[in-house]
Design a protein around this motif. Structure first.
Motif, short mmCIF file in Angstrom:
data_model
loop_
_atom_site.label_atom_id
_atom_site.label_comp_id
_atom_site.label_asym_id
_atom_site.label_seq_id
_atom_site.Cartn_x
_atom_site.Cartn_y
_atom_site.Cartn_z
N SER A 108 0.84 -1.20 0.00
CA SER A 108 0.00 0.00 0.00
C SER A 108 0.87 1.25 0.00
O SER A 108 2.01 1.23 0.48
CB SER A 108 -0.91 -0.02 1.23
OG SER A 108 -0.14 -0.14 2.41
N ARG A 130 -3.68 -7.48 6.02
CA ARG A 130 -3.62 -6.02 6.16
C ARG A 130 -4.31 -5.56 7.44
O ARG A 130 -5.29 -6.15 7.89
CB ARG A 130 -4.26 -5.34 4.94
CG ARG A 130 -3.36 -5.43 3.71
CD ARG A 130 -3.93 -4.73 2.49
NE ARG A 130 -2.92 -4.62 1.45
CZ ARG A 130 -2.60 -5.59 0.59
NH1 ARG A 130 -3.25 -6.74 0.67
NH2 ARG A 130 -1.66 -5.40 -0.30
N VAL A 131 -3.77 -4.49 8.01
CA VAL A 131 -4.38 -3.83 9.15
C VAL A 131 -4.70 -2.40 8.73
O VAL A 131 -3.98 -1.80 7.92
CB VAL A 131 -3.43 -3.85 10.38
CG1 VAL A 131 -2.14 -3.08 10.09
CG2 VAL A 131 -4.12 -3.31 11.61
N MET A 132 -5.79 -1.88 9.24
CA MET A 132 -6.23 -0.52 8.90
C MET A 132 -5.92 0.42 10.06
O MET A 132 -6.20 0.11 11.22
CB MET A 132 -7.73 -0.51 8.62
CG MET A 132 -8.28 0.83 8.21
SD MET A 132 -10.07 0.79 7.94
CE MET A 132 -10.67 0.91 9.62
N SER A 161 -6.63 1.70 15.29
CA SER A 161 -6.37 0.62 14.33
C SER A 161 -7.30 -0.55 14.61
O SER A 161 -7.69 -0.80 15.75
CB SER A 161 -4.92 0.16 14.40
OG SER A 161 -4.61 -0.35 15.68
N PHE A 220 -8.58 -4.50 12.28
CA PHE A 220 -8.44 -5.28 11.06
C PHE A 220 -9.65 -5.06 10.16
O PHE A 220 -10.80 -5.15 10.62
CB PHE A 220 -8.30 -6.77 11.38
CG PHE A 220 -6.98 -7.11 12.00
CD1 PHE A 220 -5.83 -7.19 11.23
CD2 PHE A 220 -6.89 -7.35 13.36
CE1 PHE A 220 -4.61 -7.50 11.80
CE2 PHE A 220 -5.68 -7.66 13.95
CZ PHE A 220 -4.53 -7.72 13.16
N PRO A 221 -9.44 -4.76 8.89
CA PRO A 221 -10.58 -4.58 7.99
C PRO A 221 -11.24 -5.91 7.67
O PRO A 221 -10.59 -6.95 7.66
CB PRO A 221 -9.94 -3.97 6.73
CG PRO A 221 -8.52 -4.45 6.75
CD PRO A 221 -8.15 -4.56 8.21
N GLU A 230 0.89 -3.86 5.80
CA GLU A 230 0.92 -5.29 5.50
C GLU A 230 1.62 -6.04 6.63
O GLU A 230 2.70 -5.63 7.08
CB GLU A 230 1.63 -5.54 4.17
CG GLU A 230 0.82 -5.15 2.95
CD GLU A 230 0.75 -3.66 2.69
OE1 GLU A 230 -0.21 -3.21 2.05
OE2 GLU A 230 1.65 -2.92 3.14
N CYS A 245 -0.04 7.69 4.82
CA CYS A 245 0.25 7.50 6.24
C CYS A 245 0.53 8.84 6.94
O CYS A 245 1.16 9.74 6.38
CB CYS A 245 1.44 6.56 6.36
SG CYS A 245 1.90 6.16 8.06
N ARG A 289 -13.54 0.99 2.37
CA ARG A 289 -12.86 1.84 3.33
C ARG A 289 -13.88 2.71 4.08
O ARG A 289 -13.74 2.94 5.30
CB ARG A 289 -11.83 2.73 2.61
CG ARG A 289 -10.68 1.93 2.01
CD ARG A 289 -9.94 2.73 0.95
NE ARG A 289 -9.19 3.84 1.50
CZ ARG A 289 -7.93 3.79 1.89
NH1 ARG A 289 -7.27 2.64 1.81
NH2 ARG A 289 -7.30 4.85 2.35
N TRP A 302 -4.80 4.68 6.31
CA TRP A 302 -3.80 3.91 5.57
C TRP A 302 -3.85 2.46 6.03
O TRP A 302 -4.50 2.11 7.01
CB TRP A 302 -2.40 4.49 5.76
CG TRP A 302 -1.81 4.39 7.14
CD1 TRP A 302 -0.95 3.43 7.61
CD2 TRP A 302 -2.00 5.30 8.24
NE1 TRP A 302 -0.60 3.69 8.91
CE2 TRP A 302 -1.22 4.83 9.32
CE3 TRP A 302 -2.74 6.48 8.41
CZ2 TRP A 302 -1.17 5.49 10.55
CZ3 TRP A 302 -2.69 7.13 9.64
CH2 TRP A 302 -1.91 6.63 10.68
N THR A 303 -3.18 1.62 5.29
CA THR A 303 -3.08 0.21 5.64
C THR A 303 -1.61 -0.19 5.71
O THR A 303 -0.75 0.40 5.08
CB THR A 303 -3.80 -0.71 4.63
OG1 THR A 303 -3.27 -0.45 3.33
CG2 THR A 303 -5.28 -0.45 4.62
#
Length: 435
Positions: free
Chosen positions: A5, A258-260, A301, A303-304, A341, A10, A310, A338-339
């Motif tokens: 990403s 991925r984490v958001m 934060s 997890f999506p 990895e 960020c 989004r 942002w995400t």
């Protein structure tokens, strides 16, 4: 590469001190140890070994902190989120497990020491970490957690509902676990500061220098980049989830998740949201972890969900925050989203791989970047100093691919945690959290 990403979304690079490293490798350089990857693992290793007088070259494909080190949520929690301490001992054996436990549980304090020693500007605040208990049924497991961490020298405690409300401003909690060693920071500021500190001790650091290949001839490694090469006795890969093509099949050792992360605009309500300026974890399976930065933003934060937009995830994050903090505005104004990895693998603790003679790699931090980057740096420094393999805090393993199910198992587990949480809330008569 498209699977990464954009870091331009960020917050941290915008509020950290400016980057000072801009030069790529455009020469042939001789050194003792070549480290591939300019994130926390590589930089802690570079700082430790350069302080000992060893020749160090760090090669970073993009910019310092480009990967998870510069785009995580900025929490430094010296714990093992996925495993109890007894489970760590069972995974690694008693002796090795105790070594890793010591490094991880003291990591936050040691990072604080490094920040003060090298005057690193990174918004460091060590006021503690709270894991809340959304139902009374969570309290026994938190008491067991406190007992196990205190047995290894920590000073944690389970606090009652009023004490947790005073620390976090959260409503609707039955108490929570307080770890005074928890901290938060601007992670890009820490990454850039570690690079500056390592350079002051003699390390050479090059950005925009992706590794194309590494070859061993006459007992030394030649590590090639587009415009130069490094000749070194030892070779260390610390590229984690942002591994590219510098070593065959290294990127197969993990699966990406991925984490958001999102940051609000600066807002006066941030002080009342977290009056003690701690890091807060809402205690649910799909965790919501949040803090405030030095400029009055809430940074959160989670997890999506698979296939969620989004906009829907930001709405869920907003509703979860407002559930705990009723005084927040009805419409939260988000400044950045942002995400990052994560390099996930089934054991969810870092994996140390033997690649060849005098060459190792580490992947699989599984989203535990800030404290675990320090921990891995100590393990890699021990390896570089030729400590016997049996004495390392992580076992040296043969390179192996992550199981295929890791591509979807973490997401399925999160959905299961969410369903379990809702069932528990319903059975206990709790007000249902946003879903």
């Amino acid at each position: 590469m498209t699977r990464f990403s954009p870091i331009s979304n960020c917050l941290w690079p915008k509020t950290a001190p400016p980057a000072t490293l801009v030069a790529d490798l455009a020469d042939i350089v001789e050194t003792d140890i070549c480290i591939v990857g300019g994130g926390f693992c590589g930089l802690h290793t570079a700082l430790q070994l350069s302080r000992e007088g060893k020749g160090i070259v760090v090669l970073e494909a993009e910019e310092i902190g480009f990967g998870g080190s510069g785009r995580n949520a900025g929490h430094c929690t010296p714990t093992f989120h996925h495993h109890s301490l007894d489970e760590i001992r069972k995974l690694l054996g008693s002796s090795r497990g105790e070594k890793l436990i010591h490094l991880q549980t003291t990591a936050s304090d040691r990072i604080g020491d490094i920040i003060r020693e090298h005057d690193i500007a990174c918004e460091w605040v060590q006021n503690g970490y709270v894991m809340a208990a959304p139902t009374a049924g969570k309290l026994p497991s938190l008491r067991a957690k406190a007992e196990s961490y205190n047995a290894v020298g920590q000073n944690t405690e389970v606090k009652d509902a009023d004490e947790i409300a005073a620390l976090t401003g959260m409503r609707g909690q039955h108490g929570g676990w307080f770890h005074p060693g928890g901290a938060h920071l601007n992670p890009m500021g820490l990454a850039r500061g570690l690079a500056t500190a390592a350079r002051k001790h003699g390390a050479e650091i090059y950005v925009k220098s992706p590794v194309l290949k590494a070859e061993r001839t006459h007992g030394r490694w030649t590590v090639s980049t587009p415009r130069g090469s490094v000749r070194a006795t030892k070779l260390i890969y610390t590229t984690g989830a942002y591994t590219r093509d510098g070593w065959p099949k290294l990127s197969d050792t993990f699966k990406i998740m991925r984490v958001m992360v999102a940051a609000t605009k600066p807002m006066p309500e941030a002080d009342s949201v977290l009056p003690s300026n701690v890091t807060a974890h809402d205690g649910r399976g799909n965790i919501l972890v949040y803090k405030r930065d030095a400029f009055g933003r809430i940074v959160a934060s989670m997890f999506p969900r698979m296939f969620a937009t989004r906009e829907k995830m930001l709405d869920l994050m907003s509703r979860r925050l407002r559930f705990h903090h009723a005084d927040l505005p009805e419409q939260l104004e988000w400044d950045c989203l942002w995400t990052g990895e994560l390099d996930m693998q089934s054991r969810t603790i870092p994996r140390l791989y033997h690649l060849d003679d005098n060459a190792v790699a580490v992947t699989g931090l599984s989203g535990r970047g800030v404290p675990t980057g320090y921990t891995v740096g100590q393990v890699l420094s021990d390896w570089a100093n030729e400590r016997p393999a049996d004495d390392l805090a992580l076992p040296l393993e043969t390179l192996s691919s992550a199981p295929a199910y890791m591509a979807f198992a973490p997401q399925l587990a999160l959905r299961g945690f969410e369903a379990r949480d809702r069932l528990t809330e319903w059975r206990s008569g709790e007000e249902m959290r946003p879903w």
